[in-house]
Design a protein around this motif. Sequence first.
Motif, PDB file in Angstrom:
ATOM      1  N   HIS A  39       0.821  -1.209   0.000  1.00  0.00           N
ATOM      2  CA  HIS A  39       0.000   0.000   0.000  1.00  0.00           C
ATOM      3  C   HIS A  39       0.862   1.270   0.000  1.00  0.00           C
ATOM      4  CE1 HIS A  39      -3.921   1.834   0.363  1.00  0.00           C
ATOM      5  NE2 HIS A  39      -3.510   2.602   1.347  1.00  0.00           N
ATOM      6  N   GLY A  40       2.010   1.216   0.662  1.00  0.00           N
ATOM      7  CA  GLY A  40       2.913   2.373   0.669  1.00  0.00           C
ATOM      8  C   GLY A  40       3.468   2.676  -0.711  1.00  0.00           C
ATOM      9  N   ALA A  41       3.665   1.627  -1.521  1.00  0.00           N
ATOM     10  CA  ALA A  41       4.152   1.838  -2.878  1.00  0.00           C
ATOM     11  C   ALA A  41       3.099   2.528  -3.729  1.00  0.00           C
ATOM     12  CB  ALA A  41       4.551   0.504  -3.500  1.00  0.00           C
ATOM     13  N   LEU A  42       1.824   2.230  -3.481  1.00  0.00           N
ATOM     14  CA  LEU A  42       0.751   2.921  -4.202  1.00  0.00           C
ATOM     15  C   LEU A  42       0.738   4.405  -3.849  1.00  0.00           C
ATOM     16  CD1 LEU A  42      -2.156   0.324  -3.832  1.00  0.00           C
ATOM     17  CD2 LEU A  42      -0.632   0.663  -5.798  1.00  0.00           C
ATOM     18  N   TYR A  43       0.994   4.705  -2.601  1.00  0.00           N
ATOM     19  CA  TYR A  43       1.117   6.098  -2.151  1.00  0.00           C
ATOM     20  C   TYR A  43       2.224   6.800  -2.928  1.00  0.00           C
ATOM     21  CZ  TYR A  43       2.295   9.884   1.159  1.00  0.00           C
ATOM     22  OH  TYR A  43       2.591  11.096   1.742  1.00  0.00           O
ATOM     23  N   MET A  44       3.358   6.147  -3.047  1.00  0.00           N
ATOM     24  CA  MET A  44       4.495   6.723  -3.771  1.00  0.00           C
ATOM     25  C   MET A  44       4.185   6.917  -5.248  1.00  0.00           C
ATOM     26  SD  MET A  44       6.956   5.347  -6.048  1.00  0.00           S
ATOM     27  CE  MET A  44       7.009   3.624  -5.590  1.00  0.00           C
ATOM     28  N   VAL A  45       3.559   5.922  -5.874  1.00  0.00           N
ATOM     29  CA  VAL A  45       3.208   6.019  -7.292  1.00  0.00           C
ATOM     30  C   VAL A  45       2.239   7.174  -7.528  1.00  0.00           C
ATOM     31  CG1 VAL A  45       2.039   4.852  -9.198  1.00  0.00           C
ATOM     32  CG2 VAL A  45       3.654   3.594  -7.775  1.00  0.00           C
ATOM     33  N   GLY A  46       1.300   7.369  -6.607  1.00  0.00           N
ATOM     34  CA  GLY A  46       0.361   8.474  -6.735  1.00  0.00           C
ATOM     35  C   GLY A  46       1.049   9.824  -6.780  1.00  0.00           C
ATOM     36  N   ALA A  47       2.067  10.000  -5.940  1.00  0.00           N
ATOM     37  CA  ALA A  47       2.810  11.261  -5.937  1.00  0.00           C
ATOM     38  C   ALA A  47       3.541  11.463  -7.260  1.00  0.00           C
ATOM     39  CB  ALA A  47       3.797  11.275  -4.773  1.00  0.00           C
ATOM     40  N   TYR A  48       4.177  10.417  -7.772  1.00  0.00           N
ATOM     41  CA  TYR A  48       4.928  10.535  -9.020  1.00  0.00           C
ATOM     42  C   TYR A  48       4.009  10.775 -10.214  1.00  0.00           C
ATOM     43  CZ  TYR A  48       9.702   9.464  -7.556  1.00  0.00           C
ATOM     44  OH  TYR A  48      10.967   9.533  -7.016  1.00  0.00           O
ATOM     45  N   ILE A  49       2.865  10.118 -10.234  1.00  0.00           N
ATOM     46  CA  ILE A  49       1.947  10.312 -11.360  1.00  0.00           C
ATOM     47  C   ILE A  49       1.418  11.743 -11.364  1.00  0.00           C
ATOM     48  CG2 ILE A  49      -0.275   9.629 -12.327  1.00  0.00           C
ATOM     49  CD1 ILE A  49       1.976   7.647 -12.849  1.00  0.00           C
ATOM     50  N   ALA A  50       1.062  12.265 -10.195  1.00  0.00           N
ATOM     51  CA  ALA A  50       0.584  13.649 -10.120  1.00  0.00           C
ATOM     52  C   ALA A  50       1.672  14.623 -10.542  1.00  0.00           C
ATOM     53  CB  ALA A  50       0.115  13.963  -8.706  1.00  0.00           C
ATOM     54  N   LEU A  51       2.898  14.380 -10.089  1.00  0.00           N
ATOM     55  CA  LEU A  51       4.025  15.243 -10.464  1.00  0.00           C
ATOM     56  C   LEU A  51       4.279  15.196 -11.960  1.00  0.00           C
ATOM     57  CD1 LEU A  51       6.482  17.011  -9.703  1.00  0.00           C
ATOM     58  CD2 LEU A  51       7.752  14.892  -9.276  1.00  0.00           C
ATOM     59  N   THR A  52       4.261  13.997 -12.542  1.00  0.00           N
ATOM     60  CA  THR A  52       4.498  13.837 -13.973  1.00  0.00           C
ATOM     61  C   THR A  52       3.381  14.480 -14.794  1.00  0.00           C
ATOM     62  OG1 THR A  52       5.663  11.757 -13.566  1.00  0.00           O
ATOM     63  CG2 THR A  52       4.901  12.160 -15.811  1.00  0.00           C
ATOM     64  N   ALA A  53       2.152  14.343 -14.333  1.00  0.00           N
ATOM     65  CA  ALA A  53       1.028  14.942 -15.057  1.00  0.00           C
ATOM     66  C   ALA A  53       1.158  16.458 -15.123  1.00  0.00           C
ATOM     67  CB  ALA A  53      -0.284  14.555 -14.387  1.00  0.00           C
ATOM     68  N   MET A  54       1.654  17.062 -14.050  1.00  0.00           N
ATOM     69  CA  MET A  54       1.805  18.515 -14.033  1.00  0.00           C
ATOM     70  C   MET A  54       2.998  18.983 -14.856  1.00  0.00           C
ATOM     71  SD  MET A  54       0.895  19.587 -10.093  1.00  0.00           S
ATOM     72  CE  MET A  54       1.042  21.343 -10.489  1.00  0.00           C
ATOM     73  N   THR A  55       4.112  18.250 -14.773  1.00  0.00           N
ATOM     74  CA  THR A  55       5.340  18.690 -15.439  1.00  0.00           C
ATOM     75  C   THR A  55       5.397  18.271 -16.907  1.00  0.00           C
ATOM     76  OG1 THR A  55       6.464  16.702 -14.602  1.00  0.00           O
ATOM     77  CG2 THR A  55       6.660  18.722 -13.296  1.00  0.00           C
ATOM     78  N   ALA A  56       5.028  17.029 -17.199  1.00  0.00           N
ATOM     79  CA  ALA A  56       5.141  16.522 -18.569  1.00  0.00           C
ATOM     80  C   ALA A  56       3.911  16.845 -19.415  1.00  0.00           C
ATOM     81  CB  ALA A  56       5.376  15.013 -18.550  1.00  0.00           C
ATOM     82  N   LEU A  57       2.734  16.731 -18.809  1.00  0.00           N
ATOM     83  CA  LEU A  57       1.503  16.980 -19.556  1.00  0.00           C
ATOM     84  C   LEU A  57       1.027  18.419 -19.437  1.00  0.00           C
ATOM     85  CD1 LEU A  57      -0.491  13.720 -18.679  1.00  0.00           C
ATOM     86  CD2 LEU A  57       1.039  14.138 -20.611  1.00  0.00           C
ATOM     87  N   GLY A  58       1.496  19.111 -18.422  1.00  0.00           N
ATOM     88  CA  GLY A  58       1.132  20.511 -18.246  1.00  0.00           C
ATOM     89  C   GLY A  58      -0.292  20.737 -17.780  1.00  0.00           C
ATOM     90  N   VAL A  59      -0.891  19.732 -17.128  1.00  0.00           N
ATOM     91  CA  VAL A  59      -2.264  19.881 -16.659  1.00  0.00           C
ATOM     92  C   VAL A  59      -2.278  20.632 -15.332  1.00  0.00           C
ATOM     93  CG1 VAL A  59      -2.960  17.761 -17.811  1.00  0.00           C
ATOM     94  CG2 VAL A  59      -2.237  17.680 -15.418  1.00  0.00           C
ATOM     95  N   SER A  60      -3.454  21.043 -14.910  1.00  0.00           N
ATOM     96  CA  SER A  60      -3.583  21.768 -13.652  1.00  0.00           C
ATOM     97  C   SER A  60      -3.403  20.826 -12.468  1.00  0.00           C
ATOM     98  CB  SER A  60      -4.953  22.442 -13.566  1.00  0.00           C
ATOM     99  OG  SER A  60      -5.977  21.465 -13.469  1.00  0.00           O
TER     100      SER A  60
END
Length: 287
Positions: A39-60
Amino acid sequence: MELLFQQLLNGLTIGSVYSLVALGLTLVFGILHVPNFAHGALYMVGAYIALTAMTALGVSYWIAILIAVLFVAFVSVLMERIVFSRLDPKDPLPIMIAAIGILFFLESLAQYTWGSQYQRMITPYGDSIQIFGLTVTIQRILVIVAAVILMVLLHLFLTKTMTGAAIIAMSQNRNGAFLVGIHSSRVAMMTFAIAGGLAAAAAALSAPINLVFPSMGNLVIMKAFVIIIIGGMGSIPGAIIGGYILGMAESLGATYLSTDYKDLIAFFLLVLILTLKPTGLFAKGVK
């Protein structure tokens, strides 16, 4: 006095994150009756996906949180379908070993994909405001408010919907749920999706305050286990209250004792509460 109120606010912020993570862990335990170490790894993946979505995709920021929640919920369901559903729930050891294996796999995959360096998520809510003489960032207020909203929505889902009633029935009496025609596979998938989504939301909300790195979920999941044991294994009220108790204790302890002992407070509370009440603060069972 101002310092005390400041630390109480920080404790609410930390406790909100802990409670969201512990809620997901509690739900999964209520179905499988085995702690999910991944479950802790899912927490970590969530942070990275949100970060990538903002930086790479440029979403809000809000769209990034939504993407992270949906992505991690999907990963969590895959985890249940591919791994946990194929294991015998009566034998907890293989499930625990499989969960640890998933944890290491996701951490290694994150390190390969995003690197091992620490990263910071930029939030549009980083400005500070004054509330009753206290200086707080809008992001911290956002974490607290969003966590409460998610908890209320989860409560309404579990108490007002048929799927929620099925989840509660499965957690209370697995055999009885089978007898009345509850589809165990669908309930398990929904439970894992909710748990993954809560972990991702907690990570995306707290990432602008903390740093993002591959092992960020390890300490959080250790404390989440402490919380669900303190609150009572499988108890939703216990997970919420236990999360806020630990958040407050850590914040006040780091201020008035020492930051060196901050991470030991969780285990001190675990020993203290289980000495006084071995079954935890609340009775076992998703409620």
